[in-house]
Design a protein around this motif. Sequence first.
Motif, mmCIF file in Angstrom:
data_model
loop_
_atom_site.group_PDB
_atom_site.id
_atom_site.type_symbol
_atom_site.label_atom_id
_atom_site.label_comp_id
_atom_site.label_asym_id
_atom_site.label_seq_id
_atom_site.Cartn_x
_atom_site.Cartn_y
_atom_site.Cartn_z
ATOM 1 N N UNK A 91 16.571 80.287 56.649
ATOM 2 C CA UNK A 91 16.772 79.589 55.392
ATOM 3 C C UNK A 91 17.319 78.192 55.624
ATOM 4 N N UNK A 92 16.534 77.193 55.357
ATOM 5 C CA UNK A 92 16.983 75.810 55.257
ATOM 6 C C UNK A 92 17.703 75.261 56.466
ATOM 7 N N UNK A 93 18.680 74.371 56.186
ATOM 8 C CA UNK A 93 19.377 73.623 57.225
ATOM 9 C C UNK A 93 20.322 74.508 58.016
ATOM 10 N N UNK A 94 20.671 74.095 59.252
ATOM 11 C CA UNK A 94 21.629 74.862 60.056
ATOM 12 C C UNK A 94 23.006 74.905 59.392
ATOM 13 N N UNK A 95 23.729 75.994 59.715
ATOM 14 C CA UNK A 95 25.018 76.216 59.067
ATOM 15 C C UNK A 95 25.986 75.074 59.351
ATOM 16 N N UNK A 96 26.648 74.597 58.306
ATOM 17 C CA UNK A 96 27.592 73.496 58.467
ATOM 18 C C UNK A 96 28.815 73.759 57.590
ATOM 19 N N UNK A 97 29.929 74.035 58.282
ATOM 20 C CA UNK A 97 31.156 74.432 57.591
ATOM 21 C C UNK A 97 31.595 73.418 56.537
ATOM 22 N N UNK A 98 31.400 72.154 56.831
ATOM 23 C CA UNK A 98 31.918 71.109 55.941
ATOM 24 C C UNK A 98 31.296 71.192 54.551
ATOM 25 N N UNK A 99 30.090 71.750 54.479
ATOM 26 C CA UNK A 99 29.447 71.851 53.161
ATOM 27 C C UNK A 99 30.234 72.734 52.197
ATOM 28 N N UNK A 100 30.891 73.780 52.787
ATOM 29 C CA UNK A 100 31.671 74.679 51.931
ATOM 30 C C UNK A 100 32.685 73.869 51.140
ATOM 31 N N UNK A 101 33.363 72.957 51.856
ATOM 32 C CA UNK A 101 34.403 72.163 51.190
ATOM 33 C C UNK A 101 33.795 71.107 50.285
ATOM 34 N N UNK A 102 32.649 70.575 50.703
ATOM 35 C CA UNK A 102 32.006 69.561 49.866
ATOM 36 C C UNK A 102 31.505 70.161 48.551
ATOM 37 N N UNK A 103 31.162 71.460 48.594
ATOM 38 C CA UNK A 103 30.647 72.109 47.372
ATOM 39 C C UNK A 103 31.743 72.430 46.357
ATOM 40 N N UNK A 104 32.959 72.614 46.891
ATOM 41 C CA UNK A 104 34.051 73.017 45.980
ATOM 42 C C UNK A 104 34.152 72.176 44.710
ATOM 43 N N UNK A 105 34.357 70.865 44.829
ATOM 44 C CA UNK A 105 34.540 70.071 43.600
ATOM 45 C C UNK A 105 33.327 70.150 42.686
ATOM 46 N N UNK A 106 32.135 70.205 43.299
ATOM 47 C CA UNK A 106 30.926 70.256 42.464
ATOM 48 C C UNK A 106 30.866 71.557 41.672
ATOM 49 N N UNK A 107 31.242 72.660 42.358
ATOM 50 C CA UNK A 107 31.225 73.952 41.661
ATOM 51 C C UNK A 107 32.317 74.008 40.607
ATOM 52 N N UNK A 108 33.464 73.451 40.961
ATOM 53 C CA UNK A 108 34.594 73.513 40.028
ATOM 54 C C UNK A 108 34.299 72.775 38.720
ATOM 55 N N UNK A 109 33.339 71.830 38.770
ATOM 56 C CA UNK A 109 32.922 71.157 37.536
ATOM 57 C C UNK A 109 32.442 72.154 36.488
ATOM 58 N N UNK A 110 31.851 73.258 36.956
ATOM 59 C CA UNK A 110 31.260 74.216 36.022
ATOM 60 C C UNK A 110 32.203 75.391 35.740
ATOM 61 N N UNK A 111 33.370 75.337 36.366
ATOM 62 C CA UNK A 111 34.331 76.426 36.154
ATOM 63 C C UNK A 111 34.656 76.590 34.675
ATOM 64 N N UNK A 112 34.794 75.451 33.998
ATOM 65 C CA UNK A 112 35.130 75.481 32.573
ATOM 66 C C UNK A 112 34.143 76.320 31.786
ATOM 67 N N UNK A 113 32.840 76.139 32.105
ATOM 68 C CA UNK A 113 31.814 76.862 31.365
ATOM 69 C C UNK A 113 31.924 78.364 31.602
#
Lengths: 265, 250
Positions: A1-23
Amino acid sequence: MGAPFDLSFIFRFFPKLLDTLGLTLLIVAGSLAAGIFAGFLVALPRMYNVPVLKRFSQVYVSFFRGTPILIQLFLFYYGLPEILKLAGIDISKAPVLFFVIITYGLNTGAFLSETIRASVTAVNRGQIEAAYAVGMTGYQAFSRIVWPQALAVAVPVFSNVVLALLKDTSLAFTLGVMELTGKAQTLGALTQHFVEAYISLALIYLVISLVLERLLKLAERRLLRHEQPVSTGGGRFRLWFRLPRARSYRQLIADANAGKGGAEL
Amino acid sequence: MIKLKNIHKSFGRQQVLKGIDLTVQKGEVVVILGPSGSGKTTLLRCVNYLEKPGDGEILIGDYHLNCRHAGKKEIHALRQKSAMVFQQYNLFRHKTAVENVMEGLLVVKKLSKEEAYRRSAELLEKVGLGSRLDAYPSQLSGGQQQRVGIARALALEPEVILFDEPTSALDPELVGEVLEVIRRIAAEGITMIVVTHEIGFARDVANHIVFMDGGVIVEEGSPAEVLSRPKEERTRQFLKRITPEPNYSI
């Protein structure tokens, strides 16, 4: 599946996901409110043994407990407008969120109605008789004596329902709602870092669950403080923080009579 | 004054009360004795409509109720005239001792919080619980709980206090403290109807004793009459059973 595993993405995704936490939280809160209302409405005929309505509420409960919530979502989103169209009501323009909250609300209501019924019957008959003997009306007896105690009994099951609801909201993305899970899907698709998105997503659900669990545990302890032995403090569960203790009437009176001397605490 | 006229009550097809007439004068302590199943508790519960009598009339103070035309409003008004002390105490478990006593004053009598607190604390002091005002029922012994129950009943200043076997659920060593409190308030001239098995207490405190069996009043009179010189065979047998003659030797 897609690009090789990259730990930093986990942290980069946090703020983006948290945007939708409200919903997500909005769906949870809205469904809970609707669920408590529906649960009550459905529990009443069973508590008071109302012939036809009782049957009706049993059917309602079996339907929502006996079918997958995903199917319920589809049925309500695609089915409800069709049925209402026959009655001349057009709700096909209603926002998706409306259908999502209705479905989760009714589903939660089915589970809660059982809890409400069981908790109310758990308060012993003697206390209700005592309330009547004191001269209270039926409503006063319920609201002042039965309800507060039933609430305390209900909290543990209620927490299960809340946590299940939180996780169930992840299915709302199937109808295209951009909540936490929907966002994680999109991020994964965009960056091809699916696994990182899901890890990030799982962590967020976990943290919310833990926080909700703690809060409800505190609520339970607070509501059940009358059943605890004299010596509190310490105990098996170490709490993160302490709730302010209920001010006793003694203190109230002492405050009210401030300056008139002598009220000992 | 309390007057019960021709009270009937059935559970299903079983007749439990077969036309009871009873008059209690103001300030009187009436003790109802009788074997279990005789209907004495049911009669007591009819007085405040925890059981709905099938027929009859109830008069408490200036309030008169015909059981055939008793609606919600009438029942509610009747209940304001009496208070009850229960076998299982039935304290409100989520409220402290003082809150239990205050509850009726706040909700039914509509007193202010300060006034209700003051009176409740006073009454708890009187039943010997002045130091346990903020204890929850789960933190009190049976005897203490029952004394809170008595204070709760006293607080309402009812025309009559109904005692439904107030010591039957207590450990033997706690019976004394509760009876002592009841004895004390009886001496103050509060009207009471007491269902109990404590013959000694009945002898000491009662002005009037009623012996019931099979849903009817078999015999009534002063303690001396009923307990020492019972006229009816059924009364004699009952008294013999609960106060067995010493027939042992050491």
